[in-house]
Design an enzyme around this catalytic site. Structure first.
Site, PDB file in Angstrom:
ATOM      1  N   HIS A 159       0.809  -1.221   0.000  1.00 41.71           N
ATOM      2  CA  HIS A 159       0.000   0.000   0.000  1.00 41.71           C
ATOM      3  C   HIS A 159       0.848   1.280   0.000  1.00 41.71           C
ATOM      4  CE1 HIS A 159      -3.925  -2.091   1.535  1.00 41.71           C
ATOM      5  NE2 HIS A 159      -3.320  -2.771   0.573  1.00 41.71           N
TER       6      HIS A 159
ATOM      7  N   GLU B 272     -13.424   2.145  -4.124  1.00 40.35           N
ATOM      8  CA  GLU B 272     -14.161   3.409  -4.073  1.00 40.35           C
ATOM      9  C   GLU B 272     -13.736   4.382  -5.161  1.00 40.35           C
ATOM     10  OE1 GLU B 272     -14.858   3.735   0.786  1.00 40.35           O
ATOM     11  OE2 GLU B 272     -13.908   5.379  -0.320  1.00 40.35           O
TER      12      GLU B 272
ATOM     13  N   TYR C  30     -12.468  10.659   4.402  1.00 45.92           N
ATOM     14  CA  TYR C  30     -13.130   9.650   3.573  1.00 45.92           C
ATOM     15  C   TYR C  30     -13.271   8.296   4.262  1.00 45.92           C
ATOM     16  CZ  TYR C  30     -13.612  13.200   0.198  1.00 45.92           C
ATOM     17  OH  TYR C  30     -14.026  14.357  -0.404  1.00 45.92           O
TER      18      TYR C  30
ATOM     19  N   TYR D 262     -10.161  -9.510   4.437  1.00 42.93           N
ATOM     20  CA  TYR D 262      -9.869 -10.706   3.631  1.00 42.93           C
ATOM     21  C   TYR D 262     -10.186 -11.996   4.374  1.00 42.93           C
ATOM     22  CZ  TYR D 262      -7.578  -7.306   0.658  1.00 42.93           C
ATOM     23  OH  TYR D 262      -7.329  -6.224  -0.146  1.00 42.93           O
TER      24      TYR D 262
END
Length: 420
Positions: free
Chosen positions: A194, A290, A300, A311
């Site tokens: 990420h 999104e 957000y 997961y």
């Protein structure tokens, strides 16, 4: 509805003499198939991972499927790219492509020839999802030859983080000069996941940088802390300084570079050609990708609110999808599309697609086309599934769509209407 993908009948330089006529012919075919008329059923995707969750408003998910458009044809212009990630067009005949293991190459778009790796790159941590990521050219590139790279940078103590460097592409295009790191994500973390990261210029010459929250349970909580750069969109000047109108520019309520927060892992971003607003698409958990229009200083939600599930099948946090003070996505996917980059199509090759949003998909693969009614999604179509995992999609100077396939033997692919 899906659109079929077939090889183009001739190399693109053999067709370059009459692109406008071909576009008009393709346009007639598209109009004959119904233009923007919407079917009632959504795109067939299988059941959601979190069936008990409900959209916050109509068509926030599973918008009506668009009718099938004319077949697409594909041309593998360049091959042998190892996990290509970012694409920038220098001119009609040349592109620059990043490879995640840490290489930057020039591509001759006429012959498909790849250059040797361009020298002068920064130190890069190419483990896991890290490596050399996005590339963008300075708005004044023709004069100053500057470009900007985002990448996973090794930091002290085995940590790493997303950084942005700018450099000058030397004459001949074989090396980078005057490389300077202008932004470093903090805090650094021991993680290989990420990193984000897309680079987008706004209309005032500021640079948006999208940043992941490093995935692990502890750092993901920092997406809610505006004093950090994890799970954020940041906005900086070309030299890394802070625009005076950033929402936390004073540094008291948040880190000065932060534009918006509460994001998970944004790997797609584009500026709307009419409104000038930034649009982003981010990876959710299992379900919950999104589409957002991040506004200055807004939250957000990740990981406090999200669609989808972890997961493991467990809920994320309290398993809620809405909370006061947190923004809703304008659209979400469950099951996911695993989004790469995206572009607002503005060219003439696909006349019925003008203004539509085209998104790269890693899973199930191919491209996703969205029609829009202002800032709401009015229809969805799945395209070019035969491409497999697509990391980046861009409109080229020729009005074609260009895609990078995410594979050890990846390719730069040109997509055209099938009649062309």
């Amino acid at each position: 509805m899906a659109t079929q993908l077939a090889p183009c009948q001739a190399p693109h330089w053999a067709r370059a003499a009459a692109p406008r006529l071909a576009s008009r012919v393709a346009g007639v075919a598209l109009l004959a198939l119904g233009g923007d008329a919407l079917a009632q059923a959504p795109v067939p995707t299988g059941p959601p991972n979190a069936p008990e969750q409900r959209p916050a408003f109509a068509a926030q998910a599973r918008a009506p499927a668009l009718p099938a458009s004319a077949p697409l044809c594909s041309e593998r212009v360049a091959e042998g790219l190892e996990f290509p990630w970012g694409l920038a067009f220098v001119d009609n005949d040349t592109a620059l492509v990043t490879e995640r293991p840490g290489r930057l190459r020039r591509v001759d778009l006429r012959s498909g020839t790849l250059s040797a790796p361009i020298s002068g790159l920064p130190d890069i941590d190419a483990r896991g999802q890290g490596g050399l990521l996005d590339i963008t050219l300075d708005p004044d590139f023709e004069r100053n030859r500057r470009l900007y790279l985002s990448y996973a940078e090794p930091r002290e103590g085995g940590k790493n983080g997303t950084s942005v460097a700018r450099a000058t592409l030397a004459a001949g295009g074989q090396r980078l000069e005057e490389l300077t790191v202008i932004f470093r994500q903090t805090p650094a973390w021991v993680s290989t996941k990420h990193f984000g990261s897309r680079l987008v210029w706004d209309t005032q010459g500021h640079l948006y940088v999208t940043l992941g929250e490093r995935s692990l349970p502890e750092p993901r909580q920092l997406a809610q802390d505006p004093h950090t750069h994890l799970g954020k969109v940041v906005r900086i000047d070309p030299d890394g300084s802070i625009p005076a109108d950033n929402p936390f520019a004073a540094g008291q309520a948040g880190a000065p570079a932060v534009w918006s927060y509460g994001h998970r892992n944004i790997q797609g971003a584009a500026l709307h050609p009419e409104s000038g607003k930034l649009w982003t698409v981010e990876h959710g958990p299992r379900g919950g990708d999104e589409l957002n229009v991040p506004l200055a200083g807004r939250n957000y939600g990740w990981p406090v609110i999200t669609y989808g599930e972890d997961y493991s099948g467990a809920p994320i946090g309290e398993g809620v999808t809405a909370r006061a003070g947190m923004e809703q996505p304008i659209y979400y996917w469950d099951p996911v599309i695993a989004p790469g980059d995206m572009t607002f199509y503005q060219g003439a090759r696909f006349p019925d697609w003008h203004g539509d949003l085209i998104i790269a998909s890693l899973s199930p693969g191919g491209l996703v086309r969205l029609t829009l009614d202002g800032e709401r999604v009015s229809g969805e179509q799945r395209l070019a599934s035969g491409l497999g995992r697509v990391r980046d999609v861009a409109e080229g100077p020729d009005g074609a769509l260009w895609a990078l396939t995410d594979a050890r033997d990846g390719a730069l692919v040109r997509l055209l209407p099938g009649m062309e």
